[in-house]
Motif scaffolding. Structure first.
Motif, PDB file in Angstrom:
ATOM      1  N   GLN A 212     -33.181  79.232 -60.344  1.00 19.11           N
ATOM      2  CA  GLN A 212     -32.281  79.707 -59.300  1.00 19.11           C
ATOM      3  C   GLN A 212     -31.239  80.673 -59.867  1.00 19.11           C
ATOM      4  O   GLN A 212     -30.969  81.723 -59.277  1.00 19.11           O
ATOM      5  CB  GLN A 212     -31.597  78.522 -58.621  1.00 19.11           C
ATOM      6  CG  GLN A 212     -32.557  77.648 -57.830  1.00 19.11           C
ATOM      7  CD  GLN A 212     -31.886  76.416 -57.261  1.00 19.11           C
ATOM      8  OE1 GLN A 212     -30.758  76.085 -57.606  1.00 19.11           O
ATOM      9  NE2 GLN A 212     -32.595  75.708 -56.374  1.00 19.11           N
ATOM     10  N   GLN A 216     -31.012  84.540 -58.777  1.00 10.06           N
ATOM     11  CA  GLN A 216     -29.772  84.920 -58.092  1.00 10.06           C
ATOM     12  C   GLN A 216     -29.087  86.103 -58.761  1.00 10.06           C
ATOM     13  O   GLN A 216     -28.327  86.828 -58.116  1.00 10.06           O
ATOM     14  CB  GLN A 216     -28.817  83.728 -58.033  1.00 10.06           C
ATOM     15  CG  GLN A 216     -29.231  82.671 -57.019  1.00 10.06           C
ATOM     16  CD  GLN A 216     -28.447  81.379 -57.150  1.00 10.06           C
ATOM     17  OE1 GLN A 216     -27.604  81.230 -58.038  1.00 10.06           O
ATOM     18  NE2 GLN A 216     -28.721  80.425 -56.268  1.00 10.06           N
ATOM     19  N   LEU A 222     -32.316  89.203 -53.784  1.00  8.76           N
ATOM     20  CA  LEU A 222     -31.483  89.057 -52.595  1.00  8.76           C
ATOM     21  C   LEU A 222     -31.886  90.059 -51.522  1.00  8.76           C
ATOM     22  O   LEU A 222     -31.918  89.728 -50.325  1.00  8.76           O
ATOM     23  CB  LEU A 222     -30.003  89.237 -52.952  1.00  8.76           C
ATOM     24  CG  LEU A 222     -29.009  89.159 -51.777  1.00  8.76           C
ATOM     25  CD1 LEU A 222     -29.118  87.809 -51.074  1.00  8.76           C
ATOM     26  CD2 LEU A 222     -27.591  89.410 -52.271  1.00  8.76           C
ATOM     27  N   GLN A 225     -34.990  88.759 -49.877  1.00  8.22           N
ATOM     28  CA  GLN A 225     -34.649  87.628 -49.017  1.00  8.22           C
ATOM     29  C   GLN A 225     -34.049  88.102 -47.694  1.00  8.22           C
ATOM     30  O   GLN A 225     -34.425  87.623 -46.617  1.00  8.22           O
ATOM     31  CB  GLN A 225     -33.663  86.711 -49.739  1.00  8.22           C
ATOM     32  CG  GLN A 225     -33.185  85.528 -48.896  1.00  8.22           C
ATOM     33  CD  GLN A 225     -32.141  84.707 -49.612  1.00  8.22           C
ATOM     34  OE1 GLN A 225     -32.118  84.631 -50.850  1.00  8.22           O
ATOM     35  NE2 GLN A 225     -31.256  84.082 -48.852  1.00  8.22           N
ATOM     36  N   GLN A 229     -35.493  87.680 -43.870  1.00  6.89           N
ATOM     37  CA  GLN A 229     -34.658  87.057 -42.842  1.00  6.89           C
ATOM     38  C   GLN A 229     -34.548  87.945 -41.612  1.00  6.89           C
ATOM     39  O   GLN A 229     -34.696  87.469 -40.475  1.00  6.89           O
ATOM     40  CB  GLN A 229     -33.255  86.785 -43.408  1.00  6.89           C
ATOM     41  CG  GLN A 229     -33.206  85.647 -44.401  1.00  6.89           C
ATOM     42  CD  GLN A 229     -31.860  85.504 -45.076  1.00  6.89           C
ATOM     43  OE1 GLN A 229     -31.675  84.671 -45.960  1.00  6.89           O
ATOM     44  NE2 GLN A 229     -30.897  86.316 -44.682  1.00  6.89           N
ATOM     45  N   TYR A 262     -38.416  79.413 -54.774  1.00  9.63           N
ATOM     46  CA  TYR A 262     -36.991  79.729 -54.637  1.00  9.63           C
ATOM     47  C   TYR A 262     -36.689  80.338 -53.279  1.00  9.63           C
ATOM     48  O   TYR A 262     -35.746  79.926 -52.577  1.00  9.63           O
ATOM     49  CB  TYR A 262     -36.560  80.690 -55.753  1.00  9.63           C
ATOM     50  CG  TYR A 262     -35.177  81.264 -55.548  1.00  9.63           C
ATOM     51  CD1 TYR A 262     -34.048  80.519 -55.879  1.00  9.63           C
ATOM     52  CD2 TYR A 262     -35.007  82.545 -55.040  1.00  9.63           C
ATOM     53  CE1 TYR A 262     -32.777  81.043 -55.687  1.00  9.63           C
ATOM     54  CE2 TYR A 262     -33.741  83.076 -54.844  1.00  9.63           C
ATOM     55  CZ  TYR A 262     -32.626  82.319 -55.172  1.00  9.63           C
ATOM     56  OH  TYR A 262     -31.365  82.839 -54.970  1.00  9.63           O
ATOM     57  N   LEU A 263     -37.486  81.325 -52.858  1.00 14.73           N
ATOM     58  CA  LEU A 263     -37.221  82.010 -51.591  1.00 14.73           C
ATOM     59  C   LEU A 263     -37.448  81.096 -50.395  1.00 14.73           C
ATOM     60  O   LEU A 263     -36.699  81.169 -49.407  1.00 14.73           O
ATOM     61  CB  LEU A 263     -38.086  83.264 -51.482  1.00 14.73           C
ATOM     62  CG  LEU A 263     -37.577  84.457 -52.301  1.00 14.73           C
ATOM     63  CD1 LEU A 263     -38.594  85.592 -52.295  1.00 14.73           C
ATOM     64  CD2 LEU A 263     -36.241  84.957 -51.753  1.00 14.73           C
ATOM     65  N   GLU A 265     -36.891  77.902 -50.348  1.00 15.86           N
ATOM     66  CA  GLU A 265     -35.701  77.059 -50.304  1.00 15.86           C
ATOM     67  C   GLU A 265     -34.512  77.804 -49.690  1.00 15.86           C
ATOM     68  O   GLU A 265     -33.782  77.256 -48.859  1.00 15.86           O
ATOM     69  CB  GLU A 265     -35.336  76.589 -51.723  1.00 15.86           C
ATOM     70  CG  GLU A 265     -36.304  75.591 -52.323  1.00 15.86           C
ATOM     71  CD  GLU A 265     -36.177  74.212 -51.711  1.00 15.86           C
ATOM     72  OE1 GLU A 265     -35.050  73.820 -51.347  1.00 15.86           O
ATOM     73  OE2 GLU A 265     -37.206  73.531 -51.585  1.00 15.86           O
ATOM     74  N   GLN A 266     -34.342  79.064 -50.068  1.00 21.14           N
ATOM     75  CA  GLN A 266     -33.228  79.855 -49.545  1.00 21.14           C
ATOM     76  C   GLN A 266     -33.408  80.129 -48.056  1.00 21.14           C
ATOM     77  O   GLN A 266     -32.452  80.011 -47.267  1.00 21.14           O
ATOM     78  CB  GLN A 266     -33.114  81.181 -50.313  1.00 21.14           C
ATOM     79  CG  GLN A 266     -32.823  81.029 -51.794  1.00 21.14           C
ATOM     80  CD  GLN A 266     -31.541  80.264 -52.066  1.00 21.14           C
ATOM     81  OE1 GLN A 266     -30.490  80.592 -51.513  1.00 21.14           O
ATOM     82  NE2 GLN A 266     -31.622  79.243 -52.893  1.00 21.14           N
ATOM     83  N   THR A 269     -32.832  76.925 -45.942  1.00 22.06           N
ATOM     84  CA  THR A 269     -31.406  76.614 -45.804  1.00 22.06           C
ATOM     85  C   THR A 269     -30.740  77.551 -44.806  1.00 22.06           C
ATOM     86  O   THR A 269     -29.895  77.128 -44.003  1.00 22.06           O
ATOM     87  CB  THR A 269     -30.711  76.725 -47.169  1.00 22.06           C
ATOM     88  OG1 THR A 269     -31.305  75.798 -48.085  1.00 22.06           O
ATOM     89  CG2 THR A 269     -29.229  76.426 -47.056  1.00 22.06           C
ATOM     90  N   TYR A 270     -31.121  78.818 -44.824  1.00 21.45           N
ATOM     91  CA  TYR A 270     -30.522  79.812 -43.913  1.00 21.45           C
ATOM     92  C   TYR A 270     -30.895  79.525 -42.458  1.00 21.45           C
ATOM     93  O   TYR A 270     -30.028  79.507 -41.572  1.00 21.45           O
ATOM     94  CB  TYR A 270     -30.993  81.205 -44.319  1.00 21.45           C
ATOM     95  CG  TYR A 270     -30.504  82.310 -43.413  1.00 21.45           C
ATOM     96  CD1 TYR A 270     -29.232  82.859 -43.562  1.00 21.45           C
ATOM     97  CD2 TYR A 270     -31.327  82.812 -42.400  1.00 21.45           C
ATOM     98  CE1 TYR A 270     -28.783  83.877 -42.724  1.00 21.45           C
ATOM     99  CE2 TYR A 270     -30.889  83.827 -41.563  1.00 21.45           C
ATOM    100  CZ  TYR A 270     -29.620  84.361 -41.725  1.00 21.45           C
ATOM    101  OH  TYR A 270     -29.180  85.360 -40.886  1.00 21.45           O
TER     102      TYR A 270
END
Length: 293
Positions: A212, A216, A222, A225, A229, A262-263, A265-266, A269-270
């Protein structure tokens, strides 16, 4: 009444999934003809069964009318959900060969692969009616855990009883193991920096702090990601308007251990701030339900 219909290809794990519901207190009926589903409420009325799970396979009478039957059940104020299990041709051929079972649609003049394809054609209109799971790379125990987590999410859905809710499912996977059959959208993140090439980071996965922290610190991660989104946020309303109950987003890297995990999980959460979310890490054999805060 809460009704779960388990269907899908023979050999994909329907029996395993149905037993999970049976072990959890559901009244279960195996291989019920589809035409009897509208009468299910009267059938179990005297059994004090508020939670029922039914398996329906390709041999069922009028299987092609199941979409209309689902609408009929909903008019009877039954909270109905469909679990569709799928697997690749290669996986199903291997499973039938190993167990020496006869495919239910097999004939003397038809090879096993042809029987499987025939069944896939018969069920082609059902795969998008509910929660679609590709079991090609799932062990029996992993399928049990995934079914149990999905069932817990149904319990929450039943208690909240929203007018219409959509479950947003994220799955991480490795392209070298194949693209998941149940994904509505697939995003390829193999262009991102790969922790696999660092011997210190290689043993970890995308849920752990070293990976992570590494990702990050990479601006391009980012940016990827945020692009994913924005894409999902733009097109998700169309699925609501189409009354879809489930949308599955696949995030793939090479091995399904670092970047995709990782993505997912991100993203989970979002999106859990506004949606019901389920995350699955195929190569890690993990499934988790994320509840709204």
């Amino acid at each position: 009444m809460q009704l779960v219909i388990v269907t899908g290809l023979s050999g994909s794990g329907k029996t395993i999934a149905l037993r999970v519901f049976e072990d959890s207190g559901y009244y279960c009926i195996d291989n019920l003809p589809a035409t009897l589903l509208p009468h299910i409420q009267s059938h179990v009325a005297n059994r004090d069964a508020a939670k029922v799970a039914v398996s329906v396979d390709s041999r069922s009478i009028a299987i092609e009318s199941l979409p209309d039957i689902l609408q009929t059940l909903k008019t009877q104020h039954i909270d109905v959900h469909l679990l569709f299990l799928d697997a690749s041709l290669e996986t199903l051929v291997k499973r039938f060969s190993e167990t020496r079972r006869k495919h239910p649609l097999s004939t003397p003049n038809q090879a096993l692969a042809e029987s499987i394809q025939h069944e896939r054609d018969l069920l082609s209109g059902l795969s998008n009616l509910g929660h679609h799971v590709d079991t090609s790379n799932l062990s029996s125990n992993t399928l049990r855990n995934h079914t149990r987590n999905w069932m817990l999410q149904l319990e929450q859905h039943y208690q909240e009883a929203p007018s219409h809710s959509l479950v947003l499912s994220f799955i991480s996977f490795g392209f070298k193991h194949g693209i998941p059959l149940d994904a509505d959208f697939v995003f390829d993140v193999r262009s991102l920096p790969n922790p696999h090439y660092d011997p210190v980071l290689r043993p970890y996965n995308g849920k752990q702090a070293p990976i992570q922290q590494f990702l990050q610190n990479e601006p391009v991660v980012l940016e990827m990601q945020q692009d994913i989104q924005h894409y999902i946020e733009k097109w998700l309303p169309g699925f609501y308007q189409d009354h879809r109950s489930y949308v599955t987003v696949g995030i793939g890297c090479t091995g399904g251990q670092h970047r995709s995990v990782y993505l997912v999980e991100q993203l989970g959460t979002y999106f859990k701030q506004q949606h019901q979310v389920m995350i699955r890490h195929r190569e890690l054999h993990e499934t988790q339900v994320l509840t709204k805060p």
